[in-house]
Design a protein around this motif. Sequence first.
Motif, PDB file in Angstrom:
ATOM      1  N   ARG A 419       0.825  -1.205   0.000  1.00 54.40           N
ATOM      2  CA  ARG A 419       0.000   0.000   0.000  1.00 54.40           C
ATOM      3  C   ARG A 419       0.864   1.262   0.000  1.00 54.40           C
ATOM      4  O   ARG A 419       0.549   2.238  -0.679  1.00 54.40           O
ATOM      5  CB  ARG A 419      -0.931   0.002   1.214  1.00 54.40           C
ATOM      6  CG  ARG A 419      -2.097  -0.981   1.089  1.00 54.40           C
ATOM      7  CD  ARG A 419      -3.086  -0.800   2.228  1.00 54.40           C
ATOM      8  NE  ARG A 419      -2.521  -1.226   3.492  1.00 54.40           N
ATOM      9  CZ  ARG A 419      -2.686  -0.575   4.652  1.00 54.40           C
ATOM     10  NH1 ARG A 419      -3.375   0.547   4.674  1.00 54.40           N
ATOM     11  NH2 ARG A 419      -2.155  -1.040   5.761  1.00 54.40           N
ATOM     12  N   THR A 426       1.706   6.753  -7.042  1.00 56.32           N
ATOM     13  CA  THR A 426       0.613   7.602  -7.530  1.00 56.32           C
ATOM     14  C   THR A 426       0.812   9.060  -7.122  1.00 56.32           C
ATOM     15  O   THR A 426       0.457   9.970  -7.876  1.00 56.32           O
ATOM     16  CB  THR A 426      -0.733   7.098  -7.003  1.00 56.32           C
ATOM     17  OG1 THR A 426      -0.691   7.019  -5.567  1.00 56.32           O
ATOM     18  CG2 THR A 426      -1.039   5.723  -7.559  1.00 56.32           C
ATOM     19  N   THR A 467      -4.743   0.275 -12.762  1.00 63.56           N
ATOM     20  CA  THR A 467      -5.657   1.390 -12.518  1.00 63.56           C
ATOM     21  C   THR A 467      -6.009   1.518 -11.046  1.00 63.56           C
ATOM     22  O   THR A 467      -6.150   2.633 -10.521  1.00 63.56           O
ATOM     23  CB  THR A 467      -6.941   1.200 -13.345  1.00 63.56           C
ATOM     24  OG1 THR A 467      -6.589   1.046 -14.717  1.00 63.56           O
ATOM     25  CG2 THR A 467      -7.869   2.387 -13.179  1.00 63.56           C
ATOM     26  N   ARG A 468      -6.111   0.403 -10.350  1.00 66.37           N
ATOM     27  CA  ARG A 468      -6.510   0.447  -8.945  1.00 66.37           C
ATOM     28  C   ARG A 468      -5.507   1.219  -8.083  1.00 66.37           C
ATOM     29  O   ARG A 468      -5.872   1.766  -7.033  1.00 66.37           O
ATOM     30  CB  ARG A 468      -6.663  -0.974  -8.400  1.00 66.37           C
ATOM     31  CG  ARG A 468      -5.394  -1.797  -8.478  1.00 66.37           C
ATOM     32  CD  ARG A 468      -5.581  -3.213  -7.935  1.00 66.37           C
ATOM     33  NE  ARG A 468      -4.395  -4.025  -8.111  1.00 66.37           N
ATOM     34  CZ  ARG A 468      -3.333  -3.980  -7.323  1.00 66.37           C
ATOM     35  NH1 ARG A 468      -3.336  -3.156  -6.279  1.00 66.37           N
ATOM     36  NH2 ARG A 468      -2.289  -4.753  -7.551  1.00 66.37           N
ATOM     37  N   ASN A 471      -6.068   5.089  -7.230  1.00 66.89           N
ATOM     38  CA  ASN A 471      -7.073   5.500  -6.265  1.00 66.89           C
ATOM     39  C   ASN A 471      -6.677   5.167  -4.829  1.00 66.89           C
ATOM     40  O   ASN A 471      -7.485   5.318  -3.924  1.00 66.89           O
ATOM     41  CB  ASN A 471      -8.410   4.826  -6.583  1.00 66.89           C
ATOM     42  CG  ASN A 471      -8.958   5.259  -7.923  1.00 66.89           C
ATOM     43  OD1 ASN A 471      -8.851   6.428  -8.299  1.00 66.89           O
ATOM     44  ND2 ASN A 471      -9.534   4.315  -8.662  1.00 66.89           N
ATOM     45  N   VAL A 472      -5.443   4.706  -4.619  1.00 66.41           N
ATOM     46  CA  VAL A 472      -5.067   4.234  -3.297  1.00 66.41           C
ATOM     47  C   VAL A 472      -5.080   5.359  -2.269  1.00 66.41           C
ATOM     48  O   VAL A 472      -5.521   5.164  -1.133  1.00 66.41           O
ATOM     49  CB  VAL A 472      -3.691   3.536  -3.329  1.00 66.41           C
ATOM     50  CG1 VAL A 472      -2.586   4.520  -3.684  1.00 66.41           C
ATOM     51  CG2 VAL A 472      -3.402   2.865  -1.987  1.00 66.41           C
ATOM     52  N   ALA A 475      -8.683   6.208  -1.407  1.00 71.09           N
ATOM     53  CA  ALA A 475      -9.300   5.124  -0.637  1.00 71.09           C
ATOM     54  C   ALA A 475      -8.802   5.113   0.802  1.00 71.09           C
ATOM     55  O   ALA A 475      -9.554   4.829   1.729  1.00 71.09           O
ATOM     56  CB  ALA A 475      -9.012   3.781  -1.301  1.00 71.09           C
TER      57      ALA A 475
END
Length: 711
Positions: A419, A426, A467-468, A471-472, A475
């Motif tokens: 994470r 990002t 892509t996920r 958005n970390v 989120a």
Amino acid sequence: MSSSRKRRLSNPLPKLAEYSCSRDEKDDRAGSSSVLGMQLRGVNLHGWLVLQPWVTPSLFYQFEGKGRGATAFDMHGFCRVLGPSEANRQLRQHWRAWVTERDLARLASQGINTLRIPVGDWMWEPYEPYVGCTDGAIDELWRVIHLCKRVGLQVLIDLHGVRGSQNGFDNSGHTQNVTWTDDSHFEHWPHRSAGWQGSFDPLQMVYTDISWSSIRATVQVLEAIATSLRNLSPVIGVEALNEPWQYTPLDVLRAFYWEGYWAVRAAAPHWLYVIHDSFRVDEWRGYMRGCDGVALDTHVYQAWFDIRPQSAFLDNICSWRDRIRSLQDSALPLLVGEWSLATDNCAMWLNGFHDNAPGYPKVECGAAPCPQPYVSGIAGPPADADPPAPFGSGVVSAPRQGLCPLSKGWADEDDYQARAAAAYLTSFDSAVGWFFMNFKAELQPHWSWGHSHARGWLPPNATTLPTRLYNVCRADGGGRRGGPMDGSSDLPWYNSLPRPHGASSSVALLFGVGLGTLCATAAILKGVLLLVSLSNRPLQNGRLQLPPRLLTLARKSQTRKPGGLGPLGLKHRVSSRSLVQYTHPLMAADQTIVEVDEEAVPQIDPAAEYSWRSSRARNLLSAAQRLLPSSLAPWAPELPPLDGSVPEGSPPDGSPPNGEEQPSLERLVGEADAPEAGSGGAAAGPPPPGHSVGVLRRGGGEAAREQASDT
């Protein structure tokens, strides 16, 4: 070339507005603007051409157990201690083994497109002790550049070490101001400074003299680097200087960067020119505005943070997304030249060979088997239970029983690190590029791209992120709460800044806090003593009666020099005067010990001498026995019983034993424990013949001194 390009470093220095490029100064030749059009996703090649003990500890095992003159803390010491022949033999093996074509091909397959390669100025302008020691270093650099061309990697040259050191730390090639206290103990952090800039005053924390000749020499090295490597297609640019420390005058640093820019542009106009923020990222707004092919480098580390939960670390990482965008709106394009996944200082020798920064590590560290040497002629790590010499001033970080310190890791280590890595990638996506620290390390996985990738912490390909991952931060709630925006709270400890705009330094702040705490504690103690004294019966007329011999000592102590904090009432040294304060602890400084006529003191029956009705009197005599010199011991007889009986061996008439006249109880303890005259108390008889007593009377030096004649 315009006049601004020909400007030379001299005083007075140009104003900030002069460090900008107008339209006619822009170079229209194919330039580095095309380089900034693609995001640089890279890794650092630390520990290769510029040695650092924490990156390759096996190279420095050979200096353990050594002392003054035989210890190497860095590249400079490595060449000095081993000598040019042996050092060069070991370096050539190291250069070939540390960076291989297989390493580079693996990096390219993982989405890495650029390498940031640290170099030293001694490679182009050799000086002692590098003469002979680093022979062949430029050839090795060429070898790796050609390998990069083969596997499809670009190269950013990073001038990491210069003569005199730009930050005093081992990553500059030369640890400055190491002070040996004896043959096996040394200090570095309390004396650290950087000599490349000039003469530094550690008391004022300013440079009293600027070494313009040293700065001009570094500009010439930048020109030599550009000239020698400009035709090698993988090389896209140069970073002028890595991590000049925060006390470097900004005007001097701006002048150096400005001069270096035009020197590099003259030799390699298509190159990217990178400047480091000196850990003052907000101070470069407006600098070199309009100049083509310039980027600002900042380093993002959490390894020097205080202990905090995972959520706080993630919030800090995500805050960089908005911070980078804000900086690029008003300053140069931003490049994150170094970052890692470490959240502690546990990596062995991260803060120096056999040393540690004050207060580090802040967490309990783990241990793992030490790496074995890959260069011939170097023995493995020591197997002793206790760390060998030398010993720095900090907590010694060293091998023990074949185990080396490293991070323990979180309970959910793999999940958290994945994470954190996603948050970093990002958040840095809006920058012109980033470089992970380091491409590999012998010991600590959090500082190694290869180890981190193998454990699944990093995405399979750094260029094509899932892509996920984008958005970390949203989120996790990152970037919304309390990210550091002051430019200093998230710095490595060794480059942390004092408060800006001329505020007090951290040393002055700590001194003020300590002094305030001391004053508050003393005031509280005085208040407590005041409450205790108020619970006792007050002295009549402010008098305290003393035995004659104690009176003599107390009078002498009155002339001693006061000590302690006068404004708080703590004025008296521990002395015979303390016996007076034993029963009346708040005896004021303006009270003076004098003698009075013994006729003025009420007397009591001699038999009452041994009744010892007051427990406070008993305490005072007991204290006198303990505290008075042995020569005065005869004055303090054995304590009699409390039941009023006459001690064995005393005369039947109740007179003092041995014929020696003793001070009365009432003279000793004062009016606080005696019946007042006229209040029903027993009438006092005449005092024993030849006896004089003293009283403590307010009035300071103006108090009259009265002497009673012996009868």
